[in-house]
Design a protein around this motif. Structure first.
Motif, PDB file in Angstrom:
ATOM      1  N   PHE A  23      17.419   9.527  47.750  1.00 14.28           N
ATOM      2  CA  PHE A  23      17.299  10.901  47.267  1.00 14.28           C
ATOM      3  C   PHE A  23      18.662  11.576  47.134  1.00 14.28           C
ATOM      4  N   CYS A  24      19.731  10.736  47.042  1.00 13.63           N
ATOM      5  CA  CYS A  24      21.104  11.264  46.936  1.00 13.63           C
ATOM      6  C   CYS A  24      21.447  12.139  48.139  1.00 13.63           C
ATOM      7  N   GLN A  25      20.940  11.746  49.285  1.00 18.72           N
ATOM      8  CA  GLN A  25      21.146  12.548  50.490  1.00 18.72           C
ATOM      9  C   GLN A  25      22.366  12.111  51.296  1.00 18.72           C
ATOM     10  N   GLN A  26      22.987  10.968  50.918  1.00 23.57           N
ATOM     11  CA  GLN A  26      24.067  10.398  51.717  1.00 23.57           C
ATOM     12  C   GLN A  26      25.379  10.443  50.926  1.00 23.57           C
ATOM     13  N   GLY A  27      26.428  11.047  51.549  1.00 24.62           N
ATOM     14  CA  GLY A  27      27.734  11.023  50.934  1.00 24.62           C
ATOM     15  C   GLY A  27      28.359   9.634  51.006  1.00 24.62           C
ATOM     16  N   CYS A  28      29.352   9.376  50.160  1.00 25.41           N
ATOM     17  CA  CYS A  28      29.973   8.050  50.152  1.00 25.41           C
ATOM     18  C   CYS A  28      30.629   7.743  51.494  1.00 25.41           C
ATOM     19  N   PHE A  29      30.491   6.501  51.926  1.00 25.00           N
ATOM     20  CA  PHE A  29      31.196   6.067  53.123  1.00 25.00           C
ATOM     21  C   PHE A  29      32.691   6.022  52.822  1.00 25.00           C
ATOM     22  N   GLN A  30      33.505   6.157  53.895  1.00 24.40           N
ATOM     23  CA  GLN A  30      34.947   6.123  53.721  1.00 24.40           C
ATOM     24  C   GLN A  30      35.377   4.785  53.104  1.00 24.40           C
ATOM     25  N   GLY A  31      36.156   4.879  52.082  1.00 17.60           N
ATOM     26  CA  GLY A  31      36.606   3.689  51.399  1.00 17.60           C
ATOM     27  C   GLY A  31      35.826   3.404  50.127  1.00 17.60           C
ATOM     28  N   THR A  32      34.823   4.265  49.839  1.00 20.26           N
ATOM     29  CA  THR A  32      34.033   4.079  48.610  1.00 20.26           C
ATOM     30  C   THR A  32      33.993   5.384  47.835  1.00 20.26           C
ATOM     31  N   TYR A  33      33.694   5.266  46.539  1.00 17.47           N
ATOM     32  CA  TYR A  33      33.602   6.486  45.725  1.00 17.47           C
ATOM     33  C   TYR A  33      32.809   6.153  44.454  1.00 17.47           C
ATOM     34  N   GLY A  34      32.610   7.198  43.666  1.00 18.67           N
ATOM     35  CA  GLY A  34      31.980   7.029  42.354  1.00 18.67           C
ATOM     36  C   GLY A  34      30.460   7.164  42.402  1.00 18.67           C
ATOM     37  N   ILE A  35      29.799   6.836  41.263  1.00 22.95           N
ATOM     38  CA  ILE A  35      28.350   6.928  41.148  1.00 22.95           C
ATOM     39  C   ILE A  35      27.711   5.904  42.076  1.00 22.95           C
ATOM     40  N   ASN A  36      26.820   6.398  42.933  1.00 21.63           N
ATOM     41  CA  ASN A  36      26.168   5.583  43.952  1.00 21.63           C
ATOM     42  C   ASN A  36      27.159   4.922  44.887  1.00 21.63           C
ATOM     43  N   CYS A  37      28.401   5.513  44.948  1.00 20.66           N
ATOM     44  CA  CYS A  37      29.433   5.012  45.865  1.00 20.66           C
ATOM     45  C   CYS A  37      29.672   3.517  45.672  1.00 20.66           C
ATOM     46  N   SER A  38      29.636   3.100  44.440  1.00 26.68           N
ATOM     47  CA  SER A  38      29.667   1.670  44.146  1.00 26.68           C
ATOM     48  C   SER A  38      31.077   1.109  43.972  1.00 26.68           C
ATOM     49  N   ARG A  39      32.075   1.990  44.001  1.00 24.23           N
ATOM     50  CA  ARG A  39      33.434   1.519  43.781  1.00 24.23           C
ATOM     51  C   ARG A  39      34.254   1.654  45.074  1.00 24.23           C
ATOM     52  N   THR A  40      35.318   0.778  45.182  1.00 19.39           N
ATOM     53  CA  THR A  40      36.145   0.742  46.396  1.00 19.39           C
ATOM     54  C   THR A  40      37.463   1.478  46.159  1.00 19.39           C
ATOM     55  N   CYS A  41      37.854   2.277  47.160  1.00 15.21           N
ATOM     56  CA  CYS A  41      39.122   3.017  47.053  1.00 15.21           C
ATOM     57  C   CYS A  41      40.302   2.020  46.985  1.00 15.21           C
ATOM     58  N   ASP A  42      41.315   2.384  46.241  1.00 11.86           N
ATOM     59  CA  ASP A  42      42.492   1.524  46.102  1.00 11.86           C
ATOM     60  C   ASP A  42      43.739   2.381  46.302  1.00 11.86           C
ATOM     61  N   CYS A  43      44.001   2.695  47.589  1.00 12.25           N
ATOM     62  CA  CYS A  43      45.123   3.574  47.928  1.00 12.25           C
ATOM     63  C   CYS A  43      46.017   2.865  48.943  1.00 12.25           C
ATOM     64  N   HIS A  44      47.342   2.890  48.741  1.00  8.61           N
ATOM     65  CA  HIS A  44      48.293   2.187  49.592  1.00  8.61           C
ATOM     66  C   HIS A  44      48.345   2.828  50.974  1.00  8.61           C
ATOM     67  N   GLY A  45      48.177   1.984  51.991  1.00  6.66           N
ATOM     68  CA  GLY A  45      48.316   2.428  53.360  1.00  6.66           C
ATOM     69  C   GLY A  45      47.087   3.120  53.916  1.00  6.66           C
ATOM     70  N   THR A  46      46.074   3.300  53.151  1.00  2.00           N
ATOM     71  CA  THR A  46      44.837   3.949  53.635  1.00  2.00           C
ATOM     72  C   THR A  46      43.692   3.531  52.742  1.00  2.00           C
ATOM     73  N   CYS A  47      42.479   3.635  53.301  1.00  2.85           N
ATOM     74  CA  CYS A  47      41.305   3.324  52.464  1.00  2.85           C
ATOM     75  C   CYS A  47      40.543   4.579  52.086  1.00  2.85           C
ATOM     76  N   SER A  48      41.078   5.723  52.391  1.00  2.00           N
ATOM     77  CA  SER A  48      40.423   6.974  52.017  1.00  2.00           C
ATOM     78  C   SER A  48      40.789   7.373  50.606  1.00  2.00           C
ATOM     79  N   CYS A  49      39.813   7.948  49.905  1.00  2.00           N
ATOM     80  CA  CYS A  49      40.054   8.470  48.564  1.00  2.00           C
ATOM     81  C   CYS A  49      39.015   9.539  48.258  1.00  2.00           C
ATOM     82  N   ASP A  50      39.225  10.244  47.174  1.00  4.95           N
ATOM     83  CA  ASP A  50      38.252  11.270  46.776  1.00  4.95           C
ATOM     84  C   ASP A  50      36.915  10.580  46.457  1.00  4.95           C
ATOM     85  N   PRO A  51      35.811  10.968  47.136  1.00  4.41           N
ATOM     86  CA  PRO A  51      34.537  10.250  46.958  1.00  4.41           C
ATOM     87  C   PRO A  51      33.960  10.358  45.548  1.00  4.41           C
TER      88      PRO A  51
END
Length: 541
Positions: free
Chosen positions: A438-466
Motif C-alpha cells: 500500500f506504499c506504506q514503507q519508505g525506501c530502506f537506506q541504500g535504495t531509491y526510486g520507484i518501489n525502491c528498486s534501485r541501489t544508491c551509488d555514492c562514494h564513501g556512503t550508501c545513503s542517497c535521496d530515496p
C-alpha cells in the motif's frame, strides 16, 4: 267373495295413490331454497351424441356457439360496468316484477376469471365459501356465484378451468358451458369431452351451468331442457326447475364480445323469475348467448367485496349470503404475463418494468439492445450491464475515478503516500521513495526510486535521496539516518562484530529482497553499516 276382495284392494290402492298425490302436491321440492337440479349428477348423463341429435337440424352437428372476445379497453372508460334494473313480466296471467343487476366486462380475456371456492384447490377439498370470501383470491371488483355443487358435501359439479388450470372435467356429462379459450374465443353450449380436454388452444376459463338460456340471440330454454337431463333431479323435474319463480344468475356475452353477468333477486315460489322470462330479460339487457348458473339461495352478487343483492337465506333477523362453490369474477386487467416475467409489476393491465427491463411483459433486457454494454461490460440477466473491473455506469462507459477500483468501482483504494491505484484490481503503484503493498514503507537506506528498486551509488556512503538517488551531504545524510532510526524500533535479536573495519554498503553484497526480509524480521536495523570486510559473523555461532 273373490270379487269383493278385488274391490277392496282396488279402493285401497286408489286411496294410497290419492294420499301420495296430495303429499307430492303440497311438499316443497325446494326446501331451504336449495336449487340444485340434480339428485345424483351421474345418473343424469346425456352423452354428446344425444345432445347433438336432439337439437334442431338448422344447427347441424355444432352443439356450441363461438364468438371472439372484445380486446380493447378505452383508457377513459372503466373496465367494469354495473347497472341496476327493474323488470315487469307476466306469468300465469299475473303481472310480476323483479329487480337485479347486470355487470359488463371489457376485454374479458384479461378481466374475467372462474374462481374455486375460498382458495386454489377448493374444489378438490369439497370446500364452500361465500362469494365475497372467494373473491378475495383474485381481488374481484364484481363477482357472482358460479357453478352448481352437491348439497350434502359441497362437491363441485361440471367442467371447471380457472386461469388456465384445469380443475376438473365432467367426464362427458352434458350441461351448458361457458368458457374462453387461449386465443380469446368465447365458447357457449354443449361440449364433448374431447372439446374440454383439447390441448391446442385450450380453455383459459370454463364453467358449467344448467340450461342454455340464449343461443345466438334467441331463447333456447325449451330445447335445452329436452337435451340436458332426465326427470330424476334433486329438486323436482326439469320442467319445474325452469318454470318456478326463484332468484337466478346468468353468464354470457353481448354482440361486442364483452362478458356479461346478470343476477335477479328472489325466493323460490314466492318471488323472482322463471327461466323462460329470464331468457327474455337477458335479451333486453343485450345478451347474445347465455347459460343459467346456480340460483335460489345461492344467487349472490358482490361489488368491491360487498354483497349488493338480497340473498334469500336468513341469519336471524337478517338475510345473509350462502356458502357456494365456484364464483365468476371480474377483476383488474391482467398483463400479458400476470407476473410481468418476474421483472416488474402489473398495474391495470400494463407491466411497469424494473430498471434494466423493457417490453410488454418486461422480458427484454435493455442492455441487449444495440449492444449497450460493449466494450467495457456484458449484459446480465440480473437486469443491466455488468461492468468489467475499472468501469461503471448504466452502459459501463465511465472509468473509475481516483480512489476507487473493481467492478462498478465499488471498492475503495488503500494506497498511501501518493500511490496510484489500479482501477481494475486496486494494485498500488508507488511514487519514487516508497514501497510496500500500500506504499506504506519508505525506501530502506541504500535504495531509491520507484518501489525502491534501485541501489544508491555514492562514494564513501550508501545513503542517497530515496526519490532521486542523488548523493547527500553529510548533514543531509545525518538527518535522513536519524529519521530512519526514529521510525524503526530497535529489537535486536542478533549481535554483530567487525574486524578491520571497512565501509562497505550491504546492498552490494546482499540482494534487496534479502535486505527487506532481514529488516522486517528485526534482524537487521541498518543495512548500511561498518561491517567486517568480506564476512558477517553471528556471535551466537
Amino acid at each position: 267373495m273373490k270379487a269383493l276382495l278385488i274391490c277392496y284392494l282396488t279402493v285401497f290402492l286408489q286411496m294410497l295413490m290419492l294420499r301420495y298425490s296430495l303429499n307430492a302436491s303440497t311438499q316443497d321440492p325446494f326446501p331451504d331454497d336449495i336449487f340444485t337440479p340434480y339428485k345424483d349428477h351421474y345418473r343424469t348423463k346425456r352423452n354428446h351424441r344425444f345432445v347433438r341429435d336432439c337439437q334442431s337440424i338448422k344447427f347441424g352437428n355444432t352443439t356450441h356457439e363461438t364468438f371472439h372476445v372484445s380486446t380493447r379497453i378505452d383508457p377513459d372508460q372503466p373496465f367494469v360496468h354495473v347497472h341496476n334494473f327493474y323488470q315487469e313480466f307476466s306469468k300465469d296471467g299475473q303481472d310480476r316484477n323483479v329487480v337485479g343487476r347486470v355487470a359488463i366486462l371489457e376485454d374479458p380475456l384479461r378481466t374475467f376469471s372462474v374462481i374455486e371456492p375460498k382458495e386454489s384447490g377448493g374444489c378438490s377439498k369439497y370446500m364452500r365459501a361465500t362469494v365475497d370470501e372467494s373473491s378475495e383470491e383474485r381481488s374481484c371488483y364484481v363477482a357472482t356465484n358460479g357453478g352448481f355443487f352437491r348439497t350434502r358435501d359441497g362437491k363441485c359439479y361440471g367442467n371447471i378451468v380457472s386461469d388456465g388450470r384445469r380443475i376438473q372435467d365432467s367426464n362427458g356429462v352434458q350441461n351448458a358451458n361457458f368458457g374462453i379459450r387461449q386465443d380469446g374465443t368465447i365458447v357457449v353450449g354443449y361440449l364433448s369431452e374431447e372439446d374440454v380436454l383439447q390441448e391446442e388452444n385450450s380453455f383459459l376459463q370454463l364453467v358449467s351451468g344448467v340450461v342454455w338460456l340464449l343461443r345466438n340471440g334467441t331463447s333456447y330454454v325449451s330445447e335445452s331442457i329436452k337435451a340436458e337431463c332426465r326427470d330424476t333431479e334433486e329438486t323436482g323435474t326439469m320442467d319445474l326447475f325452469a318454470s318456478v319463480l326463484s332468484a337466478r344468475t346468468a353468464l354470457g356475452h353481448d354482440n361486442k364480445g364483452r362478458v356479461m353477468m346478470a343476477q335477479v333477486d328472489g325466493k323460490t315460489h314466492k318471488r323472482g323469475i322463471d327461466l323462460y322470462n329470464f331468457a327474455d330479460l337477458l335479451l333486453k339487457l343485450g345478451f347474445v348467448n347465455a347459460i343459467n348458473l346456480d340460483g335460489g339461495g345461492s344467487a349472490t352478487m358482490v361489488i368491491n367485496n360487498t354483497v349488493v343483492n338480497y340473498p334469500s337465506d336468513n341469519c336471524g333477523e337478517f338475510s345473509c349470503p350462502r356458502p357456494v362453490s365456484t364464483i365468476i369474477c371480474g377483476h383488474e386487467p391482467d398483463c400479458i404475463l400476470r407476473n410481468c416475467s418476474g421483472h416488474g409489476q402489473c398495474v391495470m393491465g400494463q407491466c411497469i418494468c424494473n430498471d434494466g427491463w423493457t417490453g410488454e411483459a418486461c422480458d427484454i433486457l435493455k442492455c441487449k439492445q444495440n449492444n449497450h454494454c460493449f466494450p467495457n461490460g456484458i449484459c446480465s440477466d440480473q437486469g443491466g450491464c455488468q461492468c468489467f473491473p475499472g468501469w461503471k455506469g448504466k452502459n459501463c462507459s465511465t472509468a473509475c475515478s481516483s480512489g476507487s477500483f473493481g467492478a462498478n468501482c465499488s471498492q475503495k483504494c488503500l494506497c498511501l503516500n501518493g500511490g496510484m491505484c489500479d482501477p481494475k484490481d486496486g494494485h498500488c503503484s508507488c511514487k519514487a521513495g516508497w514501497t510496500g503493498s500500500f506504499c506504506q514503507q519508505g525506501c530502506f537506506q541504500g535504495t531509491y526510486g520507484i518501489n525502491c528498486s534501485r541501489t544508491c551509488d555514492c562514494h564513501g556512503t550508501c545513503s542517497c535521496d530515496p526519490q532521486t538517488g542523488d548523493c547527500l551531504s553529510r548533514d543531509e545524510e545525518t538527518m535522513l539516518s536519524s529519521t530512519r532510526k526514529s521510525a524503526i524500533p530497535k529489537k535486536p535479536s542478533t549481535k554483530w562484530r567487525t574486524d578491520k573495519p571497512s565501509v562497505i554498503c550491504l546492498p552490494t553484497l546482499v540482494s534487496q529482497e534479502s535486505i527487506r526480509q532481514l529488516t522486517l524480521a528485526g534482524i537487521l536495523h541498518d543495512p548500511c553499516r561498518h561491517l567486517a570486510s568480506h564476512a558477517i559473523h553471528n556471535t551466537d555461532n
